[in-house]
Design an enzyme around this catalytic site. Structure first.
Site, PDB file in Angstrom:
ATOM      1  N   LYS A  13       0.826  -1.214   0.000  1.00  0.00           N
ATOM      2  CA  LYS A  13       0.000   0.000   0.000  1.00  0.00           C
ATOM      3  C   LYS A  13       0.861   1.265   0.000  1.00  0.00           C
ATOM      4  CE  LYS A  13      -2.058  -1.092   3.885  1.00  0.00           C
ATOM      5  NZ  LYS A  13      -1.355  -2.360   4.158  1.00  0.00           N
ATOM      6  N   ARG A  88      -9.704   0.337   8.732  1.00  0.00           N
ATOM      7  CA  ARG A  88      -9.182  -0.993   9.018  1.00  0.00           C
ATOM      8  C   ARG A  88     -10.216  -1.892   9.666  1.00  0.00           C
ATOM      9  NH1 ARG A  88      -3.403   0.208   8.846  1.00  0.00           N
ATOM     10  NH2 ARG A  88      -2.229  -1.709   9.048  1.00  0.00           N
ATOM     11  N   ARG A 122      11.356  -5.494   5.273  1.00  0.00           N
ATOM     12  CA  ARG A 122      11.097  -4.080   4.953  1.00  0.00           C
ATOM     13  C   ARG A 122      12.069  -3.159   5.685  1.00  0.00           C
ATOM     14  NH1 ARG A 122       5.112  -2.009   5.373  1.00  0.00           N
ATOM     15  NH2 ARG A 122       5.185  -3.035   7.416  1.00  0.00           N
ATOM     16  N   ARG A 152      11.172  -0.872  11.097  1.00  0.00           N
ATOM     17  CA  ARG A 152      10.100  -0.511  12.027  1.00  0.00           C
ATOM     18  C   ARG A 152      10.079  -1.452  13.222  1.00  0.00           C
ATOM     19  NH1 ARG A 152       4.754   0.152   8.414  1.00  0.00           N
ATOM     20  NH2 ARG A 152       3.949  -0.966  10.228  1.00  0.00           N
ATOM     21  N   ARG A 163      -0.748  -8.900  13.713  1.00  0.00           N
ATOM     22  CA  ARG A 163      -1.272  -7.977  12.693  1.00  0.00           C
ATOM     23  C   ARG A 163      -2.011  -8.731  11.595  1.00  0.00           C
ATOM     24  NH1 ARG A 163       4.218  -5.231  11.493  1.00  0.00           N
ATOM     25  NH2 ARG A 163       3.177  -4.148   9.770  1.00  0.00           N
TER      26      ARG A 163
HETATM   27  P1  ADP Z   1       2.220  -1.851   3.239  1.00  0.00           P
HETATM   28  O1  ADP Z   1       2.211  -0.350   3.221  1.00  0.00           O
HETATM   29  O2  ADP Z   1       1.022  -2.433   2.542  1.00  0.00           O
HETATM   30  O3  ADP Z   1       2.413  -2.432   4.590  1.00  0.00           O
HETATM   31  P2  ADP Z   1       4.805  -1.608   1.846  1.00  0.00           P
HETATM   32  O4  ADP Z   1       4.472  -0.759   0.666  1.00  0.00           O
HETATM   33  O5  ADP Z   1       5.550  -0.979   2.941  1.00  0.00           O
HETATM   34  O6  ADP Z   1       3.462  -2.322   2.378  1.00  0.00           O
HETATM   35  O7  ADP Z   1       5.596  -2.885   1.306  1.00  0.00           O
HETATM   36  C1  ADP Z   1       6.008  -3.918   2.197  1.00  0.00           C
HETATM   37  C2  ADP Z   1       7.344  -4.500   1.740  1.00  0.00           C
HETATM   38  O8  ADP Z   1       7.180  -5.191   0.496  1.00  0.00           O
HETATM   39  C3  ADP Z   1       8.441  -3.463   1.495  1.00  0.00           C
HETATM   40  O9  ADP Z   1       9.666  -4.055   1.846  1.00  0.00           O
HETATM   41  C4  ADP Z   1       8.364  -3.226  -0.009  1.00  0.00           C
HETATM   42  O10 ADP Z   1       9.607  -2.786  -0.541  1.00  0.00           O
HETATM   43  C5  ADP Z   1       7.978  -4.593  -0.526  1.00  0.00           C
HETATM   44  N1  ADP Z   1       7.109  -4.560  -1.733  1.00  0.00           N
HETATM   45  C6  ADP Z   1       6.120  -3.684  -2.008  1.00  0.00           C
HETATM   46  N2  ADP Z   1       5.531  -3.981  -3.205  1.00  0.00           N
HETATM   47  C7  ADP Z   1       6.172  -5.086  -3.672  1.00  0.00           C
HETATM   48  C8  ADP Z   1       6.033  -5.879  -4.874  1.00  0.00           C
HETATM   49  N3  ADP Z   1       5.091  -5.614  -5.810  1.00  0.00           N
HETATM   50  N4  ADP Z   1       6.853  -6.941  -5.015  1.00  0.00           N
HETATM   51  C9  ADP Z   1       7.795  -7.232  -4.084  1.00  0.00           C
HETATM   52  N5  ADP Z   1       7.981  -6.511  -2.951  1.00  0.00           N
HETATM   53  C10 ADP Z   1       7.188  -5.461  -2.741  1.00  0.00           C
HETATM   54  P1  ADP Z   2       1.079  -1.936   7.708  1.00  0.00           P
HETATM   55  O1  ADP Z   2       2.408  -1.868   7.073  1.00  0.00           O
HETATM   56  O2  ADP Z   2       0.856  -3.109   8.575  1.00  0.00           O
HETATM   57  O3  ADP Z   2      -0.031  -1.731   6.746  1.00  0.00           O
HETATM   58  P2  ADP Z   2       0.672   0.665   9.053  1.00  0.00           P
HETATM   59  O4  ADP Z   2       1.839   1.559   9.013  1.00  0.00           O
HETATM   60  O5  ADP Z   2      -0.488   0.977   8.166  1.00  0.00           O
HETATM   61  O6  ADP Z   2       1.167  -0.814   8.814  1.00  0.00           O
HETATM   62  O7  ADP Z   2       0.127   0.551  10.548  1.00  0.00           O
HETATM   63  C1  ADP Z   2       0.978   0.223  11.627  1.00  0.00           C
HETATM   64  C2  ADP Z   2       0.153   0.071  12.891  1.00  0.00           C
HETATM   65  O8  ADP Z   2      -0.511   1.307  13.203  1.00  0.00           O
HETATM   66  C3  ADP Z   2      -0.977  -0.970  12.802  1.00  0.00           C
HETATM   67  O9  ADP Z   2      -0.522  -2.275  13.084  1.00  0.00           O
HETATM   68  C4  ADP Z   2      -1.937  -0.439  13.878  1.00  0.00           C
HETATM   69  O10 ADP Z   2      -1.489  -0.770  15.164  1.00  0.00           O
HETATM   70  C5  ADP Z   2      -1.800   1.071  13.725  1.00  0.00           C
HETATM   71  N1  ADP Z   2      -2.813   1.589  12.772  1.00  0.00           N
HETATM   72  C6  ADP Z   2      -2.582   2.083  11.530  1.00  0.00           C
HETATM   73  N2  ADP Z   2      -3.743   2.432  10.932  1.00  0.00           N
HETATM   74  C7  ADP Z   2      -4.729   2.142  11.822  1.00  0.00           C
HETATM   75  C8  ADP Z   2      -6.151   2.247  11.797  1.00  0.00           C
HETATM   76  N3  ADP Z   2      -6.809   2.708  10.723  1.00  0.00           N
HETATM   77  N4  ADP Z   2      -6.839   1.856  12.910  1.00  0.00           N
HETATM   78  C9  ADP Z   2      -6.203   1.406  13.992  1.00  0.00           C
HETATM   79  N5  ADP Z   2      -4.873   1.248  14.076  1.00  0.00           N
HETATM   80  C10 ADP Z   2      -4.131   1.616  13.003  1.00  0.00           C
END
Ligand code: ADP
Ligand code: ADP
Ligand code: ZN
Length: 205
Positions: A13, A88, A122, A152, A163
């Site tokens: 995302k 969420r 990541r 992180r 999660r």
């Molecule tokens: P989210 O925001 O949904 O938690 P991230 O965008 O941070 O996910 O991506 C999670 C991990 O996966 C990061 O290490 C990122 O570089 C990697 N990643 C994201 N998109 C892809 C993809 N299409 N193929 C392989 N790795 C990916």
């Molecule tokens: P991910 O890479 O898992 O998508 P985020 O950066 O979006 O991670 O979120 C990290 C953490 O922040 C989540 O595991 C949760 O604890 C909290 N969080 C983020 N967005 C929300 C939400 N919309 N509602 C409740 N908690 C949230």
């Protein structure tokens, strides 16, 4: 253009949101990033949020919904926004419908068995960019801004398990919710970052 990016933790995302925000010139709003900024500054919201994030649980709805409501009321959201990580759960989705009109929901669909590797590998930059160790070739700084990358605190195996179960129980039902509303776009997130981006852009139109 008011868009939500839906998907499991690690689905990509944030990676796609950064690129889409640039392409469409709309703000990328990540509730996770907002919480991490608050934790860094040790604000009251940060202190509350940290206790939940460290355990891989959702931060309480009353805190989260209020943050998003305020953020979306700011001027830069007038022409659209990209919400990453919110809503969420069903309650948050229903609250969002009361103060904003979502047009499209992009569901980035990734095989759940691949997520653990994506999340534990990541590495993130304070500027918001994320990377994966498999593609960094040993580099430890951000290609965009030069800052030092870090891992992180919640990207460890124990927290990820919690999660993912939160995702399955509370977030995945939103796929149905937005499908019924006729807003859902399903994207195959198992492809490369560039391929996923192209598919989103072509489906968003
Ligand atoms: P989210 O925001 O949904 O938690 P991230 O965008 O941070 O996910 O991506 C999670 C991990 O996966 C990061 O290490 C990122 O570089 C990697 N990643 C994201 N998109 C892809 C993809 N299409 N193929 C392989 N790795 C990916
Ligand atoms: P991910 O890479 O898992 O998508 P985020 O950066 O979006 O991670 O979120 C990290 C953490 O922040 C989540 O595991 C949760 O604890 C909290 N969080 C983020 N967005 C929300 C939400 N919309 N509602 C409740 N908690 C949230
Ligand atoms: Zn950076």
């Amino acid at each position: 253009m008011n868009v939500i990016l839906l998907g499991a933790p690690g689905a990509g995302k944030g990676t796609q949101a950064t690129r889409l925000a640039e392409k469409y010139s709309i703000p990328h709003i990540s509730t996770g990033d907002i919480f991490r900024e608050n934790i860094k500054k040790q604000t009251p919201i940060g202190v509350v949020a940290k206790s939940y994030i460290d355990k891989g649980q959702l931060v309480p709805d009353e805190v989260t919904v209020e943050i998003v409501k305020q953020r979306l009321s700011q001027d830069d959201c007038k022409n659209g926004y990209l919400l990453d990580g919110f809503p969420r759960n069903l309650f948050q989705a229903e609250e969002l419908d009361k103060f904003s009109t979502v047009e499209k929901v992009v569901n980035i669909d990734v095989d759940l068995t691949k997520l653990l590797k994506r999340i534990t590998g990541r590495r993130v930059c304070p500027c918001g960019e994320s990377y994966h160790v498999d593609f960094l070739n040993g580099k430890t700084t951000c290609a965009k801004c030069g800052a030092e990358l870090y891992q992180r605190a919640d990207d460890n195996e124990e927290t990820v398990a919690s999660r993912l179960s939160v995702y399955k129980n509370q977030t995945a039902p939103l796929i149905d919710y937005y499908e019924k509303a006729g807003k859902l776009l399903v994207i195959d997130g198992d492809k490369t970052i560039d391929e996923v981006f192209s598919e989103i852009v072509s489906k968003l139109g």
